[in-house]
Design a protein around this motif. Structure first.
Motif, PDB file in Angstrom:
ATOM      1  N   ASP A  82     -30.970 -10.592   3.214  1.00 16.07           N
ATOM      2  CA  ASP A  82     -32.406 -12.474   3.323  1.00 16.07           C
ATOM      3  C   ASP A  82     -33.241 -11.523   4.323  1.00 16.07           C
ATOM      4  O   ASP A  82     -34.432 -11.785   3.891  1.00 16.07           O
ATOM      5  CB  ASP A  82     -31.267 -13.553   3.619  1.00 16.07           C
ATOM      6  N   ALA A  83     -33.451 -11.861   5.044  1.00 13.41           N
ATOM      7  CA  ALA A  83     -34.215 -12.324   6.529  1.00 13.41           C
ATOM      8  C   ALA A  83     -34.929 -10.974   5.828  1.00 13.41           C
ATOM      9  O   ALA A  83     -36.016 -10.359   6.232  1.00 13.41           O
ATOM     10  CB  ALA A  83     -33.861 -10.958   7.961  1.00 13.41           C
ATOM     11  N   GLU A  84     -35.041  -9.201   5.915  1.00 13.32           N
ATOM     12  CA  GLU A  84     -35.463  -7.937   5.967  1.00 13.32           C
ATOM     13  C   GLU A  84     -35.662  -7.782   4.105  1.00 13.32           C
ATOM     14  O   GLU A  84     -36.048  -7.137   4.018  1.00 13.32           O
ATOM     15  CB  GLU A  84     -34.134  -7.245   6.202  1.00 13.32           C
ATOM     16  N   ARG A  85     -35.287  -8.926   3.409  1.00 13.14           N
ATOM     17  CA  ARG A  85     -35.554  -8.583   1.925  1.00 13.14           C
ATOM     18  C   ARG A  85     -34.913  -7.451   1.542  1.00 13.14           C
ATOM     19  O   ARG A  85     -35.978  -6.433   0.857  1.00 13.14           O
ATOM     20  CB  ARG A  85     -36.974  -8.897   1.868  1.00 13.14           C
ATOM     21  N   VAL A  86     -33.704  -7.085   1.832  1.00 16.09           N
ATOM     22  CA  VAL A  86     -33.020  -5.744   1.335  1.00 16.09           C
ATOM     23  C   VAL A  86     -32.242  -5.871  -0.352  1.00 16.09           C
ATOM     24  O   VAL A  86     -31.422  -7.192  -0.429  1.00 16.09           O
ATOM     25  CB  VAL A  86     -32.139  -5.418   2.569  1.00 16.09           C
ATOM     26  N   PRO A  87     -33.119  -5.191  -1.388  1.00 16.64           N
ATOM     27  CA  PRO A  87     -32.662  -5.477  -2.540  1.00 16.64           C
ATOM     28  C   PRO A  87     -31.625  -4.375  -3.096  1.00 16.64           C
ATOM     29  O   PRO A  87     -30.826  -5.625  -3.913  1.00 16.64           O
ATOM     30  CB  PRO A  87     -34.470  -4.475  -2.985  1.00 16.64           C
ATOM     31  N   ARG A  88     -31.266  -3.188  -2.513  1.00 19.81           N
ATOM     32  CA  ARG A  88     -29.964  -2.943  -1.974  1.00 19.81           C
ATOM     33  C   ARG A  88     -29.495  -2.775  -1.185  1.00 19.81           C
ATOM     34  O   ARG A  88     -30.033  -2.279  -0.637  1.00 19.81           O
ATOM     35  CB  ARG A  88     -30.348  -1.585  -3.483  1.00 19.81           C
ATOM     36  N   ALA A  89     -27.667  -3.099  -0.774  1.00 18.81           N
ATOM     37  CA  ALA A  89     -27.594  -2.163  -0.048  1.00 18.81           C
ATOM     38  C   ALA A  89     -25.895  -1.384   0.533  1.00 18.81           C
ATOM     39  O   ALA A  89     -25.556  -1.551  -0.590  1.00 18.81           O
ATOM     40  CB  ALA A  89     -27.059  -3.686   1.324  1.00 18.81           C
ATOM     41  N   ILE A  90     -26.415  -0.808   1.351  1.00 18.76           N
ATOM     42  CA  ILE A  90     -24.529   0.129   1.706  1.00 18.76           C
ATOM     43  C   ILE A  90     -24.051  -0.187   2.708  1.00 18.76           C
ATOM     44  O   ILE A  90     -25.164  -0.515   3.391  1.00 18.76           O
ATOM     45  CB  ILE A  90     -25.240   1.785   1.225  1.00 18.76           C
ATOM     46  N   LEU A  91     -22.909  -0.672   3.093  1.00 18.35           N
ATOM     47  CA  LEU A  91     -23.042  -1.563   4.296  1.00 18.35           C
ATOM     48  C   LEU A  91     -21.785  -0.094   4.589  1.00 18.35           C
ATOM     49  O   LEU A  91     -21.098   0.145   3.854  1.00 18.35           O
ATOM     50  CB  LEU A  91     -21.890  -2.572   3.386  1.00 18.35           C
ATOM     51  N   VAL A  92     -21.680  -0.540   6.064  1.00 19.00           N
ATOM     52  CA  VAL A  92     -20.999   1.023   6.352  1.00 19.00           C
ATOM     53  C   VAL A  92     -20.260  -0.343   7.901  1.00 19.00           C
ATOM     54  O   VAL A  92     -21.374  -0.673   8.658  1.00 19.00           O
ATOM     55  CB  VAL A  92     -21.638   1.606   7.489  1.00 19.00           C
ATOM     56  N   GLY A  93     -19.375  -0.180   8.000  1.00 15.09           N
ATOM     57  CA  GLY A  93     -18.776  -0.924   8.941  1.00 15.09           C
ATOM     58  C   GLY A  93     -17.663  -0.294   9.761  1.00 15.09           C
ATOM     59  O   GLY A  93     -16.062   0.656   8.937  1.00 15.09           O
ATOM     60  N   ASN A  94     -17.267   0.141  10.877  1.00 13.91           N
ATOM     61  CA  ASN A  94     -16.679   0.727  11.728  1.00 13.91           C
ATOM     62  C   ASN A  94     -15.341  -0.317  12.316  1.00 13.91           C
ATOM     63  O   ASN A  94     -15.397  -1.119  12.583  1.00 13.91           O
ATOM     64  CB  ASN A  94     -16.924   0.997  13.017  1.00 13.91           C
ATOM     65  N   SER A  95     -13.948   0.101  11.790  1.00 13.55           N
ATOM     66  CA  SER A  95     -12.971  -0.833  12.394  1.00 13.55           C
ATOM     67  C   SER A  95     -12.779  -1.899  11.996  1.00 13.55           C
ATOM     68  O   SER A  95     -12.752  -2.595  10.694  1.00 13.55           O
ATOM     69  CB  SER A  95     -12.592  -1.200  13.980  1.00 13.55           C
ATOM     70  N   LEU A  96     -13.196  -3.453  12.785  1.00 16.54           N
ATOM     71  CA  LEU A  96     -13.159  -4.608  12.200  1.00 16.54           C
ATOM     72  C   LEU A  96     -14.148  -4.606  10.759  1.00 16.54           C
ATOM     73  O   LEU A  96     -14.649  -4.862  10.410  1.00 16.54           O
ATOM     74  CB  LEU A  96     -13.163  -5.897  13.803  1.00 16.54           C
ATOM     75  N   GLY A  97     -15.320  -3.999  11.421  1.00 22.42           N
ATOM     76  CA  GLY A  97     -17.003  -4.286  10.232  1.00 22.42           C
ATOM     77  C   GLY A  97     -16.554  -3.758   9.078  1.00 22.42           C
ATOM     78  O   GLY A  97     -16.955  -3.751   7.854  1.00 22.42           O
ATOM     79  N   GLY A  98     -15.553  -3.197   8.611  1.00 19.63           N
ATOM     80  CA  GLY A  98     -15.276  -3.010   7.605  1.00 19.63           C
ATOM     81  C   GLY A  98     -14.380  -3.844   6.565  1.00 19.63           C
ATOM     82  O   GLY A  98     -14.957  -3.894   5.787  1.00 19.63           O
ATOM     83  N   ALA A  99     -13.654  -5.197   7.348  1.00 20.05           N
ATOM     84  CA  ALA A  99     -13.394  -6.300   6.796  1.00 20.05           C
ATOM     85  C   ALA A  99     -14.170  -7.210   6.283  1.00 20.05           C
ATOM     86  O   ALA A  99     -14.752  -7.943   5.274  1.00 20.05           O
ATOM     87  CB  ALA A  99     -12.517  -6.888   8.013  1.00 20.05           C
ATOM     88  N   ARG A 135     -24.532  -1.872  -3.271  1.00 21.45           N
ATOM     89  CA  ARG A 135     -24.569  -0.764  -4.260  1.00 21.45           C
ATOM     90  C   ARG A 135     -22.932   0.493  -3.683  1.00 21.45           C
ATOM     91  O   ARG A 135     -22.503   0.080  -4.733  1.00 21.45           O
ATOM     92  CB  ARG A 135     -25.240   0.490  -3.919  1.00 21.45           C
ATOM     93  N   ALA A 136     -22.207  -0.131  -2.301  1.00 22.36           N
ATOM     94  CA  ALA A 136     -21.386   0.414  -1.595  1.00 22.36           C
ATOM     95  C   ALA A 136     -20.911  -0.260  -0.722  1.00 22.36           C
ATOM     96  O   ALA A 136     -21.457  -0.675   0.032  1.00 22.36           O
ATOM     97  CB  ALA A 136     -22.416   1.853  -2.114  1.00 22.36           C
ATOM     98  N   VAL A 137     -19.688  -0.002  -0.291  1.00 24.51           N
ATOM     99  CA  VAL A 137     -19.471  -0.275   1.365  1.00 24.51           C
ATOM    100  C   VAL A 137     -18.539   1.313   1.635  1.00 24.51           C
ATOM    101  O   VAL A 137     -17.744   1.648   0.616  1.00 24.51           O
ATOM    102  CB  VAL A 137     -18.255  -1.511   0.935  1.00 24.51           C
TER     103      VAL A 137
END
Length: 211
Positions: free
Chosen positions: A33-50, A64-66
């Protein structure tokens, strides 16, 4: 690219009372929200996946994707509440012992000692009381419950230390696939950075093709 440390990790703050996946996901959403991201692909390692799965649901059509990194191996398993509380107590009582045991389980035996030491240094910066609170908050959590609600592609770049059962994970994520890096532990981006970056670039390119 926006890189963030979850609360209580790395350089992020520690001024809060709750340390669960829901709270971490709200933090990710706050940055989107703060960065006003219009479309995001979220990348997370380990706990970051959940956390990425939960944040993707909060972000709605902006996701857009995980992409998970060495995660989702136990997608269909609910975290046992008793085990979570026992882990919470163990980390509070014997932080160094628990950390050493965890590191022993996250790398192949011939992993570079300097890398293991660096990961230990980073992980040891999180206070024992926060680690304990995080484990306690995981009691009863089932990532699959959130994953079933996703309507975006999910990909993984995993090591081979823990088995990745693609067929089993697809029971919860219809649009799922994974790349498994040989002789790699829990931190592919640190153990095999060049190969990991190539796989990540290939995965991101495949997301463009789906657009």
């Amino acid at each position: 690219m926006i890189a963030l440390d979850l609360a209580g990790h790395g350089e992020s703050g520690r001024d809060r009372q709750k340390w669960g996946i829901a709270e971490f996901a709200q933090d990710v959403l706050a940055i989107i929200d703060a960065e006003r991201v219009p479309r995001a692909i979220l990348v997370g390692n380990s706990l970051g996946g959940a956390v990425a799965v939960a944040a993707a649901l909060l972000a709605g059509p902006r996701t857009r994707a995980v992409i998970g990194v060495d995660t989702f191996h136990d997608m269909g398993r609910r975290i046992d509440a008793r085990w979570a509380m026992e882990q919470a107590d163990a980390w509070r009582c014997d932080f160094d012992g628990q950390l050493n045991a965890m590191l022993g389980a996250l790398f192949h035996r011939d992993a570079a000692p300097s890398l293991v030491a660096e990961v230990r240094r980073r992980m040891s910066r999180t206070p024992p009381e926060i680690v304990g609170a995080m484990f306690a908050s995981f009691a009863g959590h089932l990532t699959a419950a959130s994953a079933r609600q996703l309507r975006v592609p999910v990909r993984c770049i995993n090591g081979d230390l823990f088995p990745t059962d693609i067929h089993a994970i697809r029971q919860f994520l219809a649009d799922f696939d994974a790349a498994v890096l040989p002789h790699t532990g829990h931190f592919p981006m640190l153990e095999r950075p060049d190969e990991f970056n190539r796989k990540l670039a290939e995965t991101l390119a495949s997301m463009d093709e789906k657009r």
